[in-house]
Design a protein around this motif. Structure first.
Motif, short mmCIF file in Angstrom:
data_model
loop_
_atom_site.label_atom_id
_atom_site.label_comp_id
_atom_site.label_asym_id
_atom_site.label_seq_id
_atom_site.Cartn_x
_atom_site.Cartn_y
_atom_site.Cartn_z
N PHE A 161 0.83 -1.20 0.00
CA PHE A 161 0.00 0.00 0.00
C PHE A 161 0.87 1.26 0.00
N GLU A 162 1.89 1.27 0.86
CA GLU A 162 2.78 2.43 0.94
C GLU A 162 3.50 2.66 -0.39
N LYS A 163 3.95 1.57 -1.01
CA LYS A 163 4.66 1.66 -2.29
C LYS A 163 3.74 2.21 -3.38
N VAL A 164 2.51 1.69 -3.44
CA VAL A 164 1.56 2.14 -4.47
C VAL A 164 1.23 3.62 -4.28
N VAL A 165 0.99 4.04 -3.04
CA VAL A 165 0.67 5.45 -2.79
C VAL A 165 1.88 6.34 -3.10
N ASP A 166 3.08 5.87 -2.76
CA ASP A 166 4.30 6.61 -3.09
C ASP A 166 4.43 6.83 -4.59
N GLU A 167 4.11 5.80 -5.36
CA GLU A 167 4.25 5.86 -6.82
C GLU A 167 3.07 6.52 -7.50
N THR A 168 1.94 6.69 -6.76
CA THR A 168 0.73 7.25 -7.34
C THR A 168 0.20 8.36 -6.45
N PRO A 169 0.75 9.57 -6.57
CA PRO A 169 0.31 10.67 -5.70
C PRO A 169 -1.19 10.99 -5.86
N GLU A 170 -1.75 10.64 -7.02
CA GLU A 170 -3.17 10.89 -7.25
C GLU A 170 -4.03 10.11 -6.27
N LEU A 171 -3.58 8.89 -5.92
CA LEU A 171 -4.33 8.06 -4.97
C LEU A 171 -4.37 8.73 -3.61
N GLU A 172 -3.24 9.25 -3.16
CA GLU A 172 -3.21 9.94 -1.87
C GLU A 172 -4.10 11.18 -1.92
N ALA A 173 -4.08 11.90 -3.05
CA ALA A 173 -4.91 13.09 -3.20
C ALA A 173 -6.40 12.74 -3.10
#
Length: 179
Positions: A34-46
Motif C-alpha cells: 500500500f505504501e509503495k503504491v501510494v508513493d508511486e501514485t500521488p493521485e491516490l493519496e490526493a
C-alpha cells in the motif's frame, strides 16, 4: 489530535487484529505494498485526502486496486477507516504500521551516505556494528551517494547520526583555523 498519533493508534489496532488472526506477516506485506503504491501514485493519496470525494467512491477505488493483492483483513480495515471518514490518514497509518512492526521484530533501518557505492564487505561491517550497538535482529541499509563527501560516510539510525566523512572533517578543521 495530530495525524501521526491517530495513524499510530489505527496501526496499533491493525497490528493487534493481525496478531489475533495469525496474519501479522501478511498485513505487513499489505502495508508495504500500500505504501509503495501510494508513493508511486500521488493521485491516490490526493483522492484519499479529498473530503469532496464520496466515501463509497474511495472504498471502490481501494477495492479496485487492492482487492486481489491484499488479504481480506486489510481490505476490511481499509473499509472501516474510510467509513469513519479517516481515509486521509491511511498512508500515514501504513507508515506507522511498518514502524511498529519493525520495532516488534527488532528491525532497524540504517541510512548510509557515502561518496561512492558501499562494497559488500563494508555493508556487512556496518550491519554488524549496528546489530551489536542496538541489539537489532535485522538491519536494513538504505544507501545514498553524495560525491560532495569526498570520502568516508554518514550513518544515520533513527535520531542518531555518526558523521565520519572527510568533508565534515575538513569543515571542522577550517573552523578551527578561522579562530
Amino acid at each position: 489530535m495530530s495525524e501521526i498519533k491517530v495513524a499510530g493508534r489505527y496501526a496499533k489496532s491493525l497490528i493487534d487484529l493481525a496478531v489475533e488472526n495469525n496474519a501479522l506477516e501478511a498485513s505487513y506485506n499489505d502495508m508495504v505494498l500500500f505504501e509503495k503504491v501510494v508513493d508511486e501514485t500521488p493521485e491516490l493519496e490526493a483522492i484519499l485526502k479529498n473530503p469532496i470525494v464520496p466515501l463509497d467512491k474511495k472504498t471502490g477505488i481501494l477495492n479496485g486496486i487492492f482487492a486481489d493483492k491484499v488479504s481480506k483483513l486489510t481490505i476490511s480495515f481499509f473499509k472501516i477507516v474510510v467509513s469513519k471518514g479517516r481515509s486521509a490518514i491511511l498512508f500515514a497509518t501504513a507508515k506507522q504500521f511498518i514502524q511498529q512492526y519493525n520495532l516488534i521484530k527488532g528491525i532497524v533501518t540504517a541510512d548510509v551516505t557515502t561518496a561512492s557505492a558501499l562494497s559488500p564487505a563494508a555493508k556487512e561491517q556496518i550491519i554488524a556494528i549496528v546489530k551489536k550497538e542496538l541489539g537489532a535482529n535485522q538491519v536494513i541499509v538504505n544507501e545514498k551517494i553524495n560525491e560532495k563527501l569526498i570520502g568516508g560516510f554518514i550513518l544515520k539510525v533513527g535520531d542518531k547520526q555518526f558523521d565520519a566523512s572527510i568533508a565534515s572533517g575538513l569543515s571542522k578543521l577550517k573552523k578551527e583555523f578561522a579562530q
